[in-house]
Structure formats: structure tokens, C-alpha cells
Design an enzyme around this catalytic site. Structure first.
Site, PDB file in Angstrom:
ATOM      1  N   ASP A  11       0.844  -1.204   0.000  1.00  0.00           N
ATOM      2  CA  ASP A  11       0.000   0.000   0.000  1.00  0.00           C
ATOM      3  C   ASP A  11       0.881   1.257   0.000  1.00  0.00           C
ATOM      4  OD1 ASP A  11       0.940  -0.555   2.569  1.00  0.00           O
ATOM      5  OD2 ASP A  11      -0.790   0.324   3.577  1.00  0.00           O
ATOM      6  N   ASP A  15       7.445   3.609   3.165  1.00  0.00           N
ATOM      7  CA  ASP A  15       8.288   2.435   3.453  1.00  0.00           C
ATOM      8  C   ASP A  15       7.969   1.282   2.511  1.00  0.00           C
ATOM      9  OD1 ASP A  15       5.869   2.389   4.940  1.00  0.00           O
ATOM     10  OD2 ASP A  15       6.663   0.890   6.322  1.00  0.00           O
ATOM     11  N   ASP A  16       6.748   1.231   1.977  1.00  0.00           N
ATOM     12  CA  ASP A  16       6.444   0.260   0.921  1.00  0.00           C
ATOM     13  C   ASP A  16       7.331   0.532  -0.296  1.00  0.00           C
ATOM     14  OD1 ASP A  16       3.470  -0.984   1.713  1.00  0.00           O
ATOM     15  OD2 ASP A  16       3.812   1.051   2.414  1.00  0.00           O
ATOM     16  N   ASN A 161       1.170   0.221  17.343  1.00  0.00           N
ATOM     17  CA  ASN A 161       1.388   1.644  17.027  1.00  0.00           C
ATOM     18  C   ASN A 161       0.059   2.384  16.858  1.00  0.00           C
ATOM     19  OD1 ASN A 161       0.815   0.537  14.489  1.00  0.00           O
ATOM     20  ND2 ASN A 161       2.729   1.135  13.543  1.00  0.00           N
ATOM     21  N   GLU A 167      -1.001  -3.105  15.654  1.00  0.00           N
ATOM     22  CA  GLU A 167      -0.203  -2.451  14.607  1.00  0.00           C
ATOM     23  C   GLU A 167      -1.109  -2.131  13.416  1.00  0.00           C
ATOM     24  OE1 GLU A 167       1.802  -2.318  10.883  1.00  0.00           O
ATOM     25  OE2 GLU A 167       0.583  -4.007  11.537  1.00  0.00           O
ATOM     26  N   ASN A 169      -1.218  -2.432  10.036  1.00  0.00           N
ATOM     27  CA  ASN A 169      -1.631  -3.373   8.978  1.00  0.00           C
ATOM     28  C   ASN A 169      -2.620  -4.422   9.494  1.00  0.00           C
ATOM     29  OD1 ASN A 169      -0.014  -2.116   7.095  1.00  0.00           O
ATOM     30  ND2 ASN A 169       1.694  -3.547   7.351  1.00  0.00           N
ATOM     31  N   HIS A 242       9.703   0.263   8.178  1.00  0.00           N
ATOM     32  CA  HIS A 242       9.163  -1.072   8.448  1.00  0.00           C
ATOM     33  C   HIS A 242       9.278  -2.061   7.280  1.00  0.00           C
ATOM     34  CE1 HIS A 242       7.038   0.799  11.884  1.00  0.00           C
ATOM     35  NE2 HIS A 242       6.708   1.762  11.038  1.00  0.00           N
ATOM     36  N   ASP A 243       8.668  -1.697   6.145  1.00  0.00           N
ATOM     37  CA  ASP A 243       8.345  -2.709   5.128  1.00  0.00           C
ATOM     38  C   ASP A 243       9.545  -3.421   4.484  1.00  0.00           C
ATOM     39  OD1 ASP A 243       5.675  -2.361   5.619  1.00  0.00           O
ATOM     40  OD2 ASP A 243       5.355  -0.954   3.979  1.00  0.00           O
TER      41      ASP A 243
HETATM   42  C1  BDR Z   1       2.970  -0.372   8.610  1.00  0.00           C
HETATM   43  O1  BDR Z   1       1.904   0.564   8.454  1.00  0.00           O
HETATM   44  C2  BDR Z   1       2.074   1.316   7.292  1.00  0.00           C
HETATM   45  O2  BDR Z   1       1.785   2.654   7.532  1.00  0.00           O
HETATM   46  C3  BDR Z   1       3.486   1.095   6.840  1.00  0.00           C
HETATM   47  O3  BDR Z   1       3.585   1.176   5.430  1.00  0.00           O
HETATM   48  C4  BDR Z   1       3.814  -0.275   7.355  1.00  0.00           C
HETATM   49  O4  BDR Z   1       3.428  -1.275   6.440  1.00  0.00           O
HETATM   50  C5  BDR Z   1       3.694  -0.056   9.907  1.00  0.00           C
HETATM   51  O5  BDR Z   1       2.823  -0.148  10.996  1.00  0.00           O
HETATM   52 CA    CA Z   2       2.884  -0.742   4.120  1.00  0.00          CA
END
Ligand code: BDR
Ligand code: CA
Length: 312
Positions: A11, A15-16, A161, A167, A169, A242-243
């Protein structure tokens, strides 16, 4: 060396974008498809972003299909404009995409690729909400046995988070996440325990800024904006990227170390929906199919990204 075949379900999202570039620029990876899911932004926006990142990374031959625009049961996806901006990639410049999105639904493309390739050769790398992966497992249950592994960014054993224990996702579509975690394919959860070690420090950003390639220039913009937004929105001095940690795990599992542990997704709790309940008490059943990533080799992780940026 045999390349590792992967499908990235994403998405984008800053970070993707880093994850896609790492996969595209790694000699160890054969990227078979990119699929998109609503998450950081709407399905229209993240799909447009995926096409443009793919263009930058010379991935014209990789099919890209759009998937779920909302979670399975819940009304609407929670977008993360506070972190990724209104476009999903605010403050960055990318080429306009010339090629078309694959006409299939993302879940169908995942099924088609997994059924086409030899058994146990394709790794799914979901780095957004798990809606498409759950749909794919329901469209064609045979993929569960055929997939080599699911290496996903999401969840966390000790922390959340978007909520104290959830989290982004997973919390976006907890029912889909529940379906995915209950299927018996091998799963590596690359969650916040791990990705909070992948901080884009000033030293990392300087090294990337010194590289003179289109991908490195884009990465410099990505990390600058991501840093600003994480600071403003969440108070982080350096943002956790993250990704790409999930892609790094596929490239070299000694860089992202995981331990076997039963994991179940809570989807009913008033305060805990989206929690990945991870049993780290030590007694692991012999048939445990899940593991949790806990330890990152930071230097080798960032080197993978730096080397990929040089190649692109
Ligand atoms: C995840 O949430 C998204 O905002 C980021 O792309 C990552 O996949 C981190 O919690
Ligand atoms: Ca992501």
C-alpha cells in the site's frame, strides 16, 4: 544462486516504496508480481504509486494488480495521511507511469502466480493490510500448501502503534489477518519488535544521499519526508522503516532473525482488536507454523538497501 521468487502485496506508502526498490535492486530476488491494497491511502492512490515506483525501478515486465478497497467486514480502511501524506508519497518525484494495471483482481493474480509456479517456490510478502491475502486463500485454498512462506510486515509481540497493542496493517483488517494467521502456511511475522530497530539514522540518510542514481535520489526524498512526518506525528527522532525488513528477511534470514512462537490475531476485543497475541513463554508445539522476528542486523540491513539503490 537460485533467486527467491516473491509477490509483494503493498500500500505505497513511503516504506512500501523502499521495500519495492529493495526487491527490484536485489540480485537475490525475482519479483513475480506486485499487488495493491487500500491502507496507507485509498486503493486508487496506492495503485498509482505502485505503478510509478515500478517504472522508476525498471519493473515494466512485472504485473501489477489492484485489490481490496476496504476491509472484509469493517466499513472503511483507516488511511495514514498523517505519515504518508494525501498522495501516499507526498514530497517525492516519480516518473509518470505509462503501463497499465493488470485487469485481474490482486487476489486472483496472487492465486494465478502461485498455481503457475512450482510448489513451495513462491514467498508472499504482504506489507499492507492482509485483505488480499485472505481473499486469495479463500478463492483457491490450494495456495496454502503451495506457497513456500508468508513473510509479512505487521503486528508485534510486545507493542502496537495504531493502538497500544495493535499495529496498523493488522488493525486495519483484523478479520483478514485472523484468516491468514490461522491458515497452516509457514508465516514469519516481521512486526514492530523488529522494525523499530530499522531506524533511518542521519548516517544512513547521508550514505544514500551520496549515491547518484534515480532510485537513490527518490529514496533521499522518501526518507526526508518520512522522518519529518514521524517526528511531527509520533515524536520519533528517527523513523522506523518497516516494510523493507520483510524483504530483507527473504533475502537473508540471518539479517532478520526470528523465533518460532504461536501467534493468533485478536479480532473481537474492544481494546485489543488487531493484537497479534504471541506466545513467547517457551514451550513451542511441534506443529507451530508461525514465527516472530526479533533481532535485526542493522548494518547489513541498510547495506542491502544501499546496494540496491546503487544498482537502480
Ligand atoms: C505499517 O503501516 C504502514 O503505515 C506502513 O507502510 C507499514 O506497512 C507499519 O505499521
Ligand atoms: Ca505498508
Amino acid at each position: 544462486m537460485d533467486k527467491k521468487k516473491i509477490i509483494i502485496d503493498c500500500d505505497p506508502g513511503y516504506d512500501d516504496a523502499v521495500a519495492i526498490l529493495l526487491a527490484a535492486g536485489s540480485p537475490a530476488i525475482d519479483l513475480l508480481a506486485i499487488t495493491t491494497v487500500a491502507g496507507n491511502q485509498t486503493i486508487e492512490k496506492v495503485t498509482k504509486n505502485a505503478l510509478r515506483i515500478a517504472k522508476l525501478a525498471h519493473l515494466e515486465n512485472v504485473p501489477i494488480a489492484a485489490g481490496a478497497s476496504r476491509p472484509l467486514l469493517r466499513q472503511a480502511v483507516t488511511v495514514a495521511a498523517n505519515i504518508h501524506g494525501e498522495s501516499g508519497l507526498d514530497g517525492t518525484t516519480l516518473p509518470e507511469a505509462e503501463y497499465k494495471v493488470d485487469p485481474r483482481h490482486a487476489a486472483q493474480l496472487i492465486v494465478d502466480v502461485v498455481m503457475r509456479e512450482p510448489e513451495k517456490t513462491v514467498t508472499l510478502v504482504p506489507i499492507g493490510p492482509l485483505t488480499n491475502i485472505a481473499l486469495a486463500a479463500r478463492i483457491e485454498p490450494k495456495i496454502v500448501d503451495r506457497v513456500k512462506e508468508v513473510v509479512l510486515m505487521g503486528g508485534g509481540a510486545h507493542i502496537g502503534n495504531i493502538k497500544p497493542m495493535a499495529e496498523f496493517n493488522i488493525e486495519n483488517d483484523p478479520e483478514a489477518a485472523h484468516i491468514v494467521f490461522e491458515e497452516k502456511w509457514p508465516i514469519v511475522m516481521v512486526g514492530l519488535d523488529l522494525t523499530y530497530q530499522a531506524l533511518a539514522t542521519a548516517a544512513v540518510k547521508e550514505k544514500i544521499a551520496e549515491i547518484d542514481t534515480p532510485a537513490a535520489r527518490f529514496l533521499t526524498q522518501v526518507l526526508a519526508r518520512f522522518s519529518e512526518n514521524y517526528k511531527r506525528s509520533k515524536g520519533f527522532d528517527e523513523p522506523p522503516v518497516h516494510d523493507p525488513c520483510a524483504v530483507a528477511r527473504v533475502i537473508d534470514e540471518t539479517i532478520v532473525k526470528a523465533v518460532s512462537a504461536p501467534i493468533h490475531v485478536e479480532y473481537r476485543g474492544d481494546y485489543t482488536a488487531g493484537m497479534t497475541v504471541t506466545d513467547l513463554r517457551g514451550k513451542v508445539p511441534a506443529d507451530c507454523h508461525t514465527s516472530v522476528a526479533l533481532e535485526l542486523d542493522r548494518e547489513r540491513f541498510w547495506n542491502l538497501i544501499i546496494e540496491a539503490a546503487k544498482r537502480l
